[in-house]
Design a protein around this motif. Structure first.
Motif, PDB file in Angstrom:
ATOM      1  N   ALA A   1       0.809  -1.224   0.000  1.00 23.49           N
ATOM      2  CA  ALA A   1       0.000   0.000   0.000  1.00 23.49           C
ATOM      3  C   ALA A   1       0.845   1.278   0.000  1.00 23.49           C
ATOM      4  O   ALA A   1       0.328   2.351  -0.319  1.00 23.49           O
ATOM      5  CB  ALA A   1      -0.943   0.004   1.198  1.00 23.49           C
ATOM      6  N   LEU A   2       2.126   1.179   0.322  1.00 26.94           N
ATOM      7  CA  LEU A   2       3.000   2.366   0.340  1.00 26.94           C
ATOM      8  C   LEU A   2       3.472   2.754  -1.057  1.00 26.94           C
ATOM      9  O   LEU A   2       4.084   3.817  -1.228  1.00 26.94           O
ATOM     10  CB  LEU A   2       4.228   2.114   1.214  1.00 26.94           C
ATOM     11  CG  LEU A   2       3.985   1.830   2.694  1.00 26.94           C
ATOM     12  CD1 LEU A   2       5.315   1.559   3.397  1.00 26.94           C
ATOM     13  CD2 LEU A   2       3.244   2.973   3.355  1.00 26.94           C
ATOM     14  N   PHE A   3       3.196   1.919  -2.059  1.00 27.67           N
ATOM     15  CA  PHE A   3       3.777   2.079  -3.394  1.00 27.67           C
ATOM     16  C   PHE A   3       2.718   2.039  -4.481  1.00 27.67           C
ATOM     17  O   PHE A   3       1.628   1.528  -4.299  1.00 27.67           O
ATOM     18  CB  PHE A   3       4.780   0.947  -3.663  1.00 27.67           C
ATOM     19  CG  PHE A   3       5.861   0.852  -2.644  1.00 27.67           C
ATOM     20  CD1 PHE A   3       7.020   1.591  -2.759  1.00 27.67           C
ATOM     21  CD2 PHE A   3       5.723   0.018  -1.543  1.00 27.67           C
ATOM     22  CE1 PHE A   3       8.033   1.507  -1.807  1.00 27.67           C
ATOM     23  CE2 PHE A   3       6.714  -0.084  -0.590  1.00 27.67           C
ATOM     24  CZ  PHE A   3       7.872   0.669  -0.719  1.00 27.67           C
ATOM     25  N   ILE A   4       3.104   2.548  -5.640  1.00 30.26           N
ATOM     26  CA  ILE A   4       2.319   2.394  -6.852  1.00 30.26           C
ATOM     27  C   ILE A   4       3.243   1.743  -7.882  1.00 30.26           C
ATOM     28  O   ILE A   4       4.420   2.111  -7.998  1.00 30.26           O
ATOM     29  CB  ILE A   4       1.750   3.734  -7.367  1.00 30.26           C
ATOM     30  CG1 ILE A   4       0.835   3.491  -8.556  1.00 30.26           C
ATOM     31  CG2 ILE A   4       2.854   4.702  -7.712  1.00 30.26           C
ATOM     32  CD1 ILE A   4       0.036   4.717  -8.962  1.00 30.26           C
ATOM     33  N   HIS A   5       2.718   0.738  -8.589  1.00 27.64           N
ATOM     34  CA  HIS A   5       3.517   0.067  -9.615  1.00 27.64           C
ATOM     35  C   HIS A   5       3.754   1.023 -10.774  1.00 27.64           C
ATOM     36  O   HIS A   5       2.852   1.759 -11.180  1.00 27.64           O
ATOM     37  CB  HIS A   5       2.823  -1.200 -10.098  1.00 27.64           C
ATOM     38  CG  HIS A   5       2.834  -2.286  -9.072  1.00 27.64           C
ATOM     39  ND1 HIS A   5       3.866  -3.184  -8.958  1.00 27.64           N
ATOM     40  CD2 HIS A   5       1.959  -2.584  -8.080  1.00 27.64           C
ATOM     41  CE1 HIS A   5       3.617  -4.006  -7.947  1.00 27.64           C
ATOM     42  NE2 HIS A   5       2.462  -3.657  -7.396  1.00 27.64           N
ATOM     43  N   MET A   6       4.975   1.030 -11.257  1.00 25.67           N
ATOM     44  CA  MET A   6       5.371   1.932 -12.340  1.00 25.67           C
ATOM     45  C   MET A   6       5.857   1.117 -13.539  1.00 25.67           C
ATOM     46  O   MET A   6       7.051   0.837 -13.640  1.00 25.67           O
ATOM     47  CB  MET A   6       6.494   2.871 -11.866  1.00 25.67           C
ATOM     48  CG  MET A   6       6.119   3.800 -10.742  1.00 25.67           C
ATOM     49  SD  MET A   6       4.885   5.018 -11.195  1.00 25.67           S
ATOM     50  CE  MET A   6       5.741   5.951 -12.427  1.00 25.67           C
ATOM     51  N   PRO A   7       4.949   0.712 -14.427  1.00 30.33           N
ATOM     52  CA  PRO A   7       5.416  -0.012 -15.603  1.00 30.33           C
ATOM     53  C   PRO A   7       6.252   0.921 -16.481  1.00 30.33           C
ATOM     54  O   PRO A   7       5.822   2.016 -16.817  1.00 30.33           O
ATOM     55  CB  PRO A   7       4.140  -0.456 -16.304  1.00 30.33           C
ATOM     56  CG  PRO A   7       3.018   0.270 -15.657  1.00 30.33           C
ATOM     57  CD  PRO A   7       3.526   0.902 -14.404  1.00 30.33           C
ATOM     58  N   LEU A   8       7.448   0.483 -16.762  1.00 31.28           N
ATOM     59  CA  LEU A   8       8.376   1.262 -17.591  1.00 31.28           C
ATOM     60  C   LEU A   8       8.782   0.427 -18.790  1.00 31.28           C
ATOM     61  O   LEU A   8       8.779  -0.806 -18.713  1.00 31.28           O
ATOM     62  CB  LEU A   8       9.628   1.613 -16.779  1.00 31.28           C
ATOM     63  CG  LEU A   8       9.417   2.439 -15.514  1.00 31.28           C
ATOM     64  CD1 LEU A   8      10.704   2.502 -14.707  1.00 31.28           C
ATOM     65  CD2 LEU A   8       8.930   3.828 -15.860  1.00 31.28           C
ATOM     66  N   PRO A   9       9.172   1.060 -19.881  1.00 31.36           N
ATOM     67  CA  PRO A   9       9.704   0.284 -21.005  1.00 31.36           C
ATOM     68  C   PRO A   9      10.918  -0.531 -20.547  1.00 31.36           C
ATOM     69  O   PRO A   9      11.687  -0.079 -19.688  1.00 31.36           O
ATOM     70  CB  PRO A   9      10.119   1.354 -22.023  1.00 31.36           C
ATOM     71  CG  PRO A   9       9.305   2.563 -21.651  1.00 31.36           C
ATOM     72  CD  PRO A   9       9.133   2.490 -20.163  1.00 31.36           C
ATOM     73  N   GLU A  10      11.069  -1.709 -21.109  1.00 30.44           N
ATOM     74  CA  GLU A  10      12.147  -2.607 -20.685  1.00 30.44           C
ATOM     75  C   GLU A  10      13.518  -1.954 -20.795  1.00 30.44           C
ATOM     76  O   GLU A  10      14.359  -2.130 -19.921  1.00 30.44           O
ATOM     77  CB  GLU A  10      12.107  -3.896 -21.510  1.00 30.44           C
ATOM     78  CG  GLU A  10      13.048  -4.952 -20.995  1.00 30.44           C
ATOM     79  CD  GLU A  10      12.890  -6.277 -21.720  1.00 30.44           C
ATOM     80  OE1 GLU A  10      13.902  -6.990 -21.811  1.00 30.44           O
ATOM     81  OE2 GLU A  10      11.798  -6.575 -22.185  1.00 30.44           O
TER      82      GLU A  10
END
Length: 72
Positions: free
Chosen positions: A53-62
């Motif tokens: 809950a302390l974080f947000i997922h950050m999808p980044l380019p590979e």
């Protein structure tokens, strides 16, 4: 090896270990994820479990993930 990152949204209770608005690398840990925890490489340079809950997922380019991981 694939690298995944999250952004810290809040560091309540973990002020010495986490900085808000900073990206952190997540290490795979299936048993931790079942408990809504993430294994994070924190400010100490070691990995510890933190509440998801302390974080947000950050999808980044590979390519970006690889560049960030190689600069650490």
């Amino acid at each position: 090896m694939s690298h995944h990152f999250v952004m810290c949204l809040k560091n309540t209770g973990y002020e010495a270990s986490l900085e808000p608005r900073k990206l952190y690398e997540v290490l795979p840990d299936a048993s931790a994820e079942k408990q809504s925890m993430l294994r994070i490489v924190d400010e100490s340079g070691d990995d510890y479990l933190y509440p998801e809950a302390l974080f947000i997922h950050m999808p980044l380019p590979e390519t970006v993930e690889q560049q960030i991981a190689s600069s650490s």
